[in-house]
Write a protein that holds these residues in place. Structure first.
Motif, PDB file in Angstrom:
ATOM      1  N   ILE A 124     -50.956  39.973  -8.695  1.00  0.00           N
ATOM      2  CA  ILE A 124     -49.781  39.683  -8.864  1.00  0.00           C
ATOM      3  C   ILE A 124     -49.799  38.923  -7.043  1.00  0.00           C
ATOM      4  N   MET A 125     -51.040  39.799  -6.636  1.00  0.00           N
ATOM      5  CA  MET A 125     -51.849  38.920  -5.133  1.00  0.00           C
ATOM      6  C   MET A 125     -52.368  37.617  -5.710  1.00  0.00           C
ATOM      7  N   ALA A 126     -53.218  37.461  -6.716  1.00  0.00           N
ATOM      8  CA  ALA A 126     -53.977  36.560  -6.568  1.00  0.00           C
ATOM      9  C   ALA A 126     -52.872  35.260  -7.017  1.00  0.00           C
ATOM     10  N   LEU A 127     -52.174  35.605  -8.401  1.00  0.00           N
ATOM     11  CA  LEU A 127     -50.900  34.232  -8.746  1.00  0.00           C
ATOM     12  C   LEU A 127     -50.003  33.856  -7.174  1.00  0.00           C
ATOM     13  N   VAL A 128     -49.696  34.531  -6.148  1.00  0.00           N
ATOM     14  CA  VAL A 128     -49.424  34.248  -5.791  1.00  0.00           C
ATOM     15  C   VAL A 128     -49.896  33.524  -4.885  1.00  0.00           C
ATOM     16  N   SER A 129     -51.162  33.676  -4.709  1.00  0.00           N
ATOM     17  CA  SER A 129     -51.812  32.852  -3.543  1.00  0.00           C
ATOM     18  C   SER A 129     -52.298  31.212  -3.971  1.00  0.00           C
ATOM     19  N   PHE A 130     -51.720  30.592  -5.316  1.00  0.00           N
ATOM     20  CA  PHE A 130     -51.288  29.999  -5.907  1.00  0.00           C
ATOM     21  C   PHE A 130     -50.431  28.586  -4.925  1.00  0.00           C
ATOM     22  N   PRO A 131     -49.385  29.450  -5.372  1.00  0.00           N
ATOM     23  CA  PRO A 131     -48.395  28.812  -4.179  1.00  0.00           C
ATOM     24  C   PRO A 131     -48.152  29.052  -2.927  1.00  0.00           C
ATOM     25  N   ILE A 132     -49.142  29.172  -2.288  1.00  0.00           N
ATOM     26  CA  ILE A 132     -49.109  30.074  -1.020  1.00  0.00           C
ATOM     27  C   ILE A 132     -50.097  28.893  -0.074  1.00  0.00           C
ATOM     28  N   ASN A 133     -51.281  29.147  -1.073  1.00  0.00           N
ATOM     29  CA  ASN A 133     -52.611  28.216  -0.632  1.00  0.00           C
ATOM     30  C   ASN A 133     -52.092  26.598  -1.186  1.00  0.00           C
ATOM     31  N   TYR A 134     -51.810  26.038  -2.384  1.00  0.00           N
ATOM     32  CA  TYR A 134     -51.113  25.311  -2.967  1.00  0.00           C
ATOM     33  C   TYR A 134     -50.347  24.055  -1.781  1.00  0.00           C
ATOM     34  N   PHE A 135     -48.622  25.096  -0.952  1.00  0.00           N
ATOM     35  CA  PHE A 135     -47.547  24.896  -0.292  1.00  0.00           C
ATOM     36  C   PHE A 135     -47.898  24.900   1.117  1.00  0.00           C
ATOM     37  N   ILE A 136     -48.215  25.401   1.607  1.00  0.00           N
ATOM     38  CA  ILE A 136     -48.670  25.916   3.045  1.00  0.00           C
ATOM     39  C   ILE A 136     -50.081  25.745   3.210  1.00  0.00           C
ATOM     40  N   ALA A 165     -54.936  21.527  -7.307  1.00  0.00           N
ATOM     41  CA  ALA A 165     -54.156  22.703  -8.253  1.00  0.00           C
ATOM     42  C   ALA A 165     -55.469  23.119  -9.489  1.00  0.00           C
ATOM     43  N   ASP A 166     -56.443  22.195  -9.417  1.00  0.00           N
ATOM     44  CA  ASP A 166     -58.113  23.148 -10.438  1.00  0.00           C
ATOM     45  C   ASP A 166     -58.128  23.595  -9.674  1.00  0.00           C
ATOM     46  N   ALA A 167     -59.267  23.008  -7.701  1.00  0.00           N
ATOM     47  CA  ALA A 167     -59.722  24.006  -7.899  1.00  0.00           C
ATOM     48  C   ALA A 167     -58.762  25.195  -7.577  1.00  0.00           C
ATOM     49  N   LEU A 168     -58.143  25.403  -6.865  1.00  0.00           N
ATOM     50  CA  LEU A 168     -57.546  26.758  -6.041  1.00  0.00           C
ATOM     51  C   LEU A 168     -57.027  27.211  -7.719  1.00  0.00           C
ATOM     52  N   LEU A 169     -57.283  26.840  -9.581  1.00  0.00           N
ATOM     53  CA  LEU A 169     -56.664  27.782 -10.314  1.00  0.00           C
ATOM     54  C   LEU A 169     -57.819  27.928 -10.930  1.00  0.00           C
ATOM     55  N   ILE A 170     -58.924  27.432 -10.607  1.00  0.00           N
ATOM     56  CA  ILE A 170     -60.462  27.287 -10.835  1.00  0.00           C
ATOM     57  C   ILE A 170     -61.784  28.565 -10.457  1.00  0.00           C
ATOM     58  N   PHE A 171     -61.244  28.076  -8.483  1.00  0.00           N
ATOM     59  CA  PHE A 171     -62.024  29.143  -7.901  1.00  0.00           C
ATOM     60  C   PHE A 171     -61.292  29.702  -7.107  1.00  0.00           C
ATOM     61  N   ASN A 172     -59.708  29.656  -6.491  1.00  0.00           N
ATOM     62  CA  ASN A 172     -58.818  30.464  -5.540  1.00  0.00           C
ATOM     63  C   ASN A 172     -58.349  31.316  -5.992  1.00  0.00           C
ATOM     64  N   VAL A 173     -58.140  31.668  -7.201  1.00  0.00           N
ATOM     65  CA  VAL A 173     -57.286  32.825  -7.779  1.00  0.00           C
ATOM     66  C   VAL A 173     -58.325  33.319  -8.258  1.00  0.00           C
ATOM     67  N   PRO A 174     -59.372  33.231  -9.100  1.00  0.00           N
ATOM     68  CA  PRO A 174     -59.900  34.601  -9.526  1.00  0.00           C
ATOM     69  C   PRO A 174     -60.567  34.903  -8.286  1.00  0.00           C
ATOM     70  N   PHE A 175     -61.077  34.380  -7.344  1.00  0.00           N
ATOM     71  CA  PHE A 175     -61.598  34.614  -5.866  1.00  0.00           C
ATOM     72  C   PHE A 175     -60.443  35.577  -5.313  1.00  0.00           C
ATOM     73  N   THR A 176     -59.415  35.621  -5.282  1.00  0.00           N
ATOM     74  CA  THR A 176     -58.512  36.397  -4.419  1.00  0.00           C
ATOM     75  C   THR A 176     -58.146  38.001  -5.209  1.00  0.00           C
ATOM     76  N   PHE A 177     -58.461  37.937  -6.970  1.00  0.00           N
ATOM     77  CA  PHE A 177     -58.182  38.496  -7.605  1.00  0.00           C
ATOM     78  C   PHE A 177     -59.217  39.235  -7.542  1.00  0.00           C
ATOM     79  N   CYS A 178     -60.572  39.426  -7.526  1.00  0.00           N
ATOM     80  CA  CYS A 178     -61.852  39.936  -7.585  1.00  0.00           C
ATOM     81  C   CYS A 178     -62.016  40.450  -6.315  1.00  0.00           C
ATOM     82  N   LYS A 179     -61.101  39.498  -5.034  1.00  0.00           N
ATOM     83  CA  LYS A 179     -61.221  40.036  -3.804  1.00  0.00           C
ATOM     84  C   LYS A 179     -60.786  41.666  -3.777  1.00  0.00           C
ATOM     85  N   GLY A 180     -58.919  41.165  -4.229  1.00  0.00           N
ATOM     86  CA  GLY A 180     -58.024  42.798  -4.533  1.00  0.00           C
ATOM     87  C   GLY A 180     -59.405  43.981  -5.672  1.00  0.00           C
ATOM     88  N   ILE A 181     -59.850  43.649  -5.957  1.00  0.00           N
ATOM     89  CA  ILE A 181     -59.760  44.709  -7.143  1.00  0.00           C
ATOM     90  C   ILE A 181     -61.295  45.482  -6.209  1.00  0.00           C
TER      91      ILE A 181
END
Length: 210
Positions: A124-136, A165-181
């Protein structure tokens, strides 16, 4: 993880709040301990400041974990370099991690429940990181760095990036998920030992994990 026989026996509200404040202080310190990641742009760094919040969420409940997220960012505000935008984003991303994890563990107090809660929280953290990074976050940082330069930092690593959007989906979202793991793995390694300290109970009172 240990499975308490009762719902937080003997843990007073005063102790919970005191412990939460201490964990928030530790989390604040961890915000300053950052590590660069070779496969990420230089402005993205790894820290473990969500770890105390996750431990608190499991030990005392999800809302105390969320309070750790809030307090660490409020403490960090006086030295902010983002006019509070970075702290707001960090808080929002953090609570979407620790609240689901703690809530599920409260319902199923076993190692399996903790694992399911942790993985759900990380996802969930990884998924919500996309709109938070994209819009804020990134719109704010364009005040200091042109979007073309931001995208260029990602393209220097992977030429297939076409936009934010590409940058966040390819880099930031997986990074956030791995950070959580990583936070989850550390939690599973140390939780059983430090949980009695956080709760102020004897480890002998902890029932074995199921």
């Amino acid at each position: 993880m240990a499975s308490p026989r009762t719902n937080q026996p003997g843990v007073s509200t005063a102790r919970k709040l005191t412990t939460t404040a201490i964990m928030a202080a530790i989390a604040t310190i961890l915000m300053y301990v950052e590590f660069p990641i070779p496969v990420m742009p230089g402005f993205i760094k790894l820290d473990f400041s969500e770890l105390p919040a996750l431990l608190t969420s499991f030990s005392l409940g999800p809302w105390y974990g969320a309070l750790v997220c809030l307090l660490k960012n409020l403490i960090h505000l006086p030295v902010t370099q983002s006019s509070g935008v970075g702290e707001l984003a960090n808080f929002l991303i953090g609570i979407f991690f620790v609240i689901p994890a703690g809530f599920i563990y409260q319902k199923v107090k076993t190692r399996k429940g903790a694992l399911i809660g942790s993985l759900a929280g990380a996802l969930i953290m990884a998924l919500v990181s996309f709109p938070i990074n994209y819009f804020i976050v990134y719109p704010f940082y364009t005040n200091f760095m042109p979007m073309e330069a931001i995208i260029g930092a990602y393209q220097a690593i992977y030429h297939g990036i076409k936009g934010l959007a590409d940058a966040l989906l390819i880099f930031n979202v997986p990074f956030t998920f791995c950070k959580g793991i990583l936070d989850v793995l550390i939690t599973f390694l140390i939780y059983k030992r430090i949980s009695p300290v956080i709760k102020g109970t004897s480890s002998k009172k902890q029932a074995p994990a199921e």
